[in-house]
Write a protein that holds these residues in place. Structure first.
Motif, PDB file in Angstrom:
ATOM      1  N   GLY A 161       0.793  -1.229   0.000  1.00  0.00           N
ATOM      2  CA  GLY A 161       0.000   0.000   0.000  1.00  0.00           C
ATOM      3  C   GLY A 161       0.825   1.277   0.000  1.00  0.00           C
ATOM      4  O   GLY A 161       2.049   1.254  -0.062  1.00  0.00           O
ATOM      5  N   CYS A 162       0.129   2.393   0.071  1.00  0.00           N
ATOM      6  CA  CYS A 162       0.793   3.696   0.060  1.00  0.00           C
ATOM      7  C   CYS A 162      -0.123   4.738   0.681  1.00  0.00           C
ATOM      8  O   CYS A 162      -1.334   4.730   0.435  1.00  0.00           O
ATOM      9  CB  CYS A 162       1.123   4.081  -1.391  1.00  0.00           C
ATOM     10  N   ASP A 163       0.484   5.638   1.472  1.00  0.00           N
ATOM     11  CA  ASP A 163      -0.291   6.703   2.131  1.00  0.00           C
ATOM     12  C   ASP A 163      -0.057   8.063   1.496  1.00  0.00           C
ATOM     13  O   ASP A 163      -0.471   9.079   2.042  1.00  0.00           O
ATOM     14  CB  ASP A 163       0.146   6.824   3.607  1.00  0.00           C
ATOM     15  N   ASN A 164       0.638   8.119   0.369  1.00  0.00           N
ATOM     16  CA  ASN A 164       1.079   9.422  -0.121  1.00  0.00           C
ATOM     17  C   ASN A 164       0.031  10.188  -0.928  1.00  0.00           C
ATOM     18  O   ASN A 164       0.088  11.404  -1.009  1.00  0.00           O
ATOM     19  CB  ASN A 164       2.352   9.271  -0.954  1.00  0.00           C
ATOM     20  N   TYR A 165      -0.876   9.489  -1.529  1.00  0.00           N
ATOM     21  CA  TYR A 165      -1.954  10.138  -2.285  1.00  0.00           C
ATOM     22  C   TYR A 165      -1.431  11.212  -3.252  1.00  0.00           C
ATOM     23  O   TYR A 165      -1.882  12.360  -3.211  1.00  0.00           O
ATOM     24  CB  TYR A 165      -3.017  10.725  -1.345  1.00  0.00           C
ATOM     25  N   CYS A 166      -0.488  10.824  -4.080  1.00  0.00           N
ATOM     26  CA  CYS A 166      -0.123  11.725  -5.185  1.00  0.00           C
ATOM     27  C   CYS A 166      -1.410  11.904  -5.998  1.00  0.00           C
ATOM     28  O   CYS A 166      -2.176  10.942  -6.174  1.00  0.00           O
ATOM     29  CB  CYS A 166       0.973  11.095  -6.041  1.00  0.00           C
ATOM     30  N   THR A 167      -1.631  13.116  -6.493  1.00  0.00           N
ATOM     31  CA  THR A 167      -2.977  13.413  -7.006  1.00  0.00           C
ATOM     32  C   THR A 167      -3.321  12.668  -8.302  1.00  0.00           C
ATOM     33  O   THR A 167      -4.481  12.634  -8.705  1.00  0.00           O
ATOM     34  CB  THR A 167      -3.149  14.931  -7.240  1.00  0.00           C
ATOM     35  N   TYR A 168      -2.301  12.071  -8.962  1.00  0.00           N
ATOM     36  CA  TYR A 168      -2.556  11.354 -10.219  1.00  0.00           C
ATOM     37  C   TYR A 168      -2.653   9.844 -10.019  1.00  0.00           C
ATOM     38  O   TYR A 168      -2.903   9.102 -10.966  1.00  0.00           O
ATOM     39  CB  TYR A 168      -1.422  11.634 -11.235  1.00  0.00           C
ATOM     40  N   CYS A 169      -2.436   9.354  -8.797  1.00  0.00           N
ATOM     41  CA  CYS A 169      -2.134   7.929  -8.625  1.00  0.00           C
ATOM     42  C   CYS A 169      -3.267   7.151  -7.950  1.00  0.00           C
ATOM     43  O   CYS A 169      -3.824   7.556  -6.932  1.00  0.00           O
ATOM     44  CB  CYS A 169      -0.851   7.790  -7.817  1.00  0.00           C
ATOM     45  N   VAL A 170      -3.523   5.982  -8.495  1.00  0.00           N
ATOM     46  CA  VAL A 170      -4.637   5.151  -8.048  1.00  0.00           C
ATOM     47  C   VAL A 170      -4.196   4.149  -6.963  1.00  0.00           C
ATOM     48  O   VAL A 170      -5.037   3.526  -6.308  1.00  0.00           O
ATOM     49  CB  VAL A 170      -5.225   4.442  -9.310  1.00  0.00           C
TER      50      VAL A 170
HETATM   51  S1  SF4 Z   1       2.942   7.660  -7.065  1.00  0.00           S
HETATM   52 FE1  SF4 Z   1       1.310   6.424  -6.080  1.00  0.00          FE
HETATM   53  S2  SF4 Z   1       2.418   4.723  -5.162  1.00  0.00           S
HETATM   54 FE2  SF4 Z   1       3.948   6.282  -5.625  1.00  0.00          FE
HETATM   55  S3  SF4 Z   1       4.126   7.490  -3.758  1.00  0.00           S
HETATM   56 FE3  SF4 Z   1       2.576   8.521  -5.007  1.00  0.00          FE
HETATM   57  S4  SF4 Z   1       0.609   7.643  -4.326  1.00  0.00           S
HETATM   58 FE4  SF4 Z   1       2.219   6.271  -3.591  1.00  0.00          FE
END
Ligand code: SF4
Length: 450
Positions: A161-170
């Motif tokens: 998983g990931c907690d970063n929530y880049c605005t383009y990323c699912v």
């Molecule tokens: S790009 Fe997607 S997987 Fe990578 S850090 Fe951002 S939200 Fe997480």
């Protein structure tokens, strides 16, 4: 004499190394259930598609692949077709509604349920969906982690998983919140791999640099690397993917200190414009990225740096794009993967109004790819005349008389001479640098690279 009816499976994998790793483990699980691997989908009794929805293109490929398998199902109604991975997580029941010949859908954390699902399908024939995400246990604790046929290199998941929530990323929506695997499970898995002859491990996660800072991890990432370094039989350690905002000075220092840590890092930049980086919610500026690059090169002058770059993010003006070009020239990446932005479900960026046209995105993509081609060639040149260690990965794809392997910096090398088995560590002298690979010649046995 009774003829045993052995069932065969075929797995088609889309997307990142995480999916490759998941598919390997699904394969081990099926082998444990008595299945054999099929060479082609036509021979299979079970087809499993492990899917990716990070960009629009791979998601579309999944649907075309499913279309192709429909004919097989019509010819063989006993064939089972399942969909796993990110598209399965995202679409759930919808996939069963849209594709009447799909038998089951398995979310990213539900892979261990495959065994039970196959049993239920055989019993009741009822189509199944399992897409639980949050609160699930570590799926890898429930899946077999290696087989006696393991190759010289292996992936090992260290987090989910990931907690970063880049605005383009699912990813946060299809892989869930970030959870670190306990280090004892990871180290146990790597010891098992080493005992099967695996020499190189790649530690996998969406954001490996924050390993241990999230639930489940009890040591930090650098401590984990130190513990892997101490495992006998493991000669090379790699990891991916790093997030620039979480790359610590301690980790940059580890490249100069840990002898088994390979001199390569994949450090996605995405954009060279601070304005766009902010809109992407990346959590760093271009100057901060540049400082990390310098710290890495100070500790490890030969380190090879690769990245991901995105063009055409909503609102990307010509000056933002120019800033990206400038960063590419400044950093001098060894290579990068580049993409055009595409809207993904659930993400914030899909709601941004100021979309960049397809023509402009395509032109920008071509421009940075042409620029990088030149840089890669120049960067590769620095290896000419040098002696390197290569881990043999098999025959060369371009010449069956040659072998191929990777340097510690992850450069592909094709070389002739006596063929060493897969997994052998050989010493080579680089004779020529090409656009995407190197050519080497074997050193007389006994000579070692400096
Ligand atoms: S790009 Fe997607 S997987 Fe990578 S850090 Fe951002 S939200 Fe997480």
């Amino acid at each position: 004499m009774a003829i045993m009816n052995i069932k065969k499976f075929f797995i088609q994998t889309f997307g990142c190394q995480m999916n490759v790793y998941d598919s390997e483990r699904v394969g081990y699980l099926l082998e444990g259930e008595g299945y054999e691997r099929a060479e082609a989908p036509e021979e299979a009794d079970l087809i499993f598609l492990n899917t990716c929805s990070v960009r629009e293109k791979p998601a579309q490929k999944v649907y075309s692949a499913l279309g192709r398998f429909q004919g097989l199902k019509e010819r063989n109604p006993r064939l089972l077709i399942g969909v796993g991975g990110c598209v399965a997580q995202q679409e759930g029941e919808g996939l069963l509604e849209r594709f009447s010949y799909v038998d089951f859908v398995l979310g990213t954390k539900e892979l261990p349920r495959l065994k039970g699902i196959l049993k239920d399908l055989e019993g009741s024939g009822k189509r199944q969906t399992a897409i639980g995400l949050e609160g699930r246990v570590d799926p890898y604790a429930l899946l077999p982690s290696y087989s006696p046929r393991s190759k010289a290199c292996s992936f090992v998941s260290i987090m989910q998983g990931c907690d970063n929530y880049c605005t383009y990323c699912v990813v946060p929506f299809v892989r869930g919140r970030e959870v670190s695997r306990p280090s004892r499970d990871i180290l146990e898995e790597i010891r098992s791999l080493a005992s099967c002859g695996v020499k190189e491990v790649t530690l996998l996660g969406q954001n490996v640099n924050s390993y241990g800072q999230k639930p489940g991890g009890e040591i930090g990432f650098v401590q984990l690397l130190e513990a892997v370094e101490a495992i006998s039989g493991i000669e090379r350690i790699r990891f991916t993917t790093s997030h620039p905002k979480d790359l610590s000075g301690d980790l940059a220092g580890a490249f100069g200190r840990l002898s088994r840590l390979c001199e390569h890092i994949h450090l996605p930049l995405q954009s060279g414009s601070d304005r766009i980086l902010r809109r992407m919610n990346r959590g760093y500026t271009r100057e901060e990225y540049w400082e990390k690059v310098q710290a890495l090169r100070r500790n490890c002058p030969d380190i090879s740096i690769t990245a991901d770059l995105m063009v055409g993010f909503p609102g990307e003006a010509e000056e933002d794009f120019a800033a990206t070009v400038k960063m590419i020239e400044r950093v001098q990446f060894d290579e990068f993967f580049s993409f055009k932005y595409s809207d993904r479900p659930q993400t914030r960026a899909r709601l941004f109004a100021d979309k960049v046209s397809e023509d402009v995105s395509q032109r920008r993509l071509e421009e940075i790819q042409t620029l990088q081609k030149k840089i890669t060639r120049q960067r590769n040149k620095r290896w000419e005349g040098r002696e390197v260690e290569v881990l043999v990965e098999g025959r060369s794809k371009t010449n069956a008389e040659e072998s191929a392997g990777r340097t510690r910096t992850r450069h592909l090398v094709n070389f002739s001479g006596k063929y060493d088995p897969d997994g052998a560590l050989v010493k080579l002298k680089i004779t020529k640098a090409l656009a995407h690979s190197l050519i080497g010649e074997a050193l007389p046995r006994g000579e070692t690279p400096s």
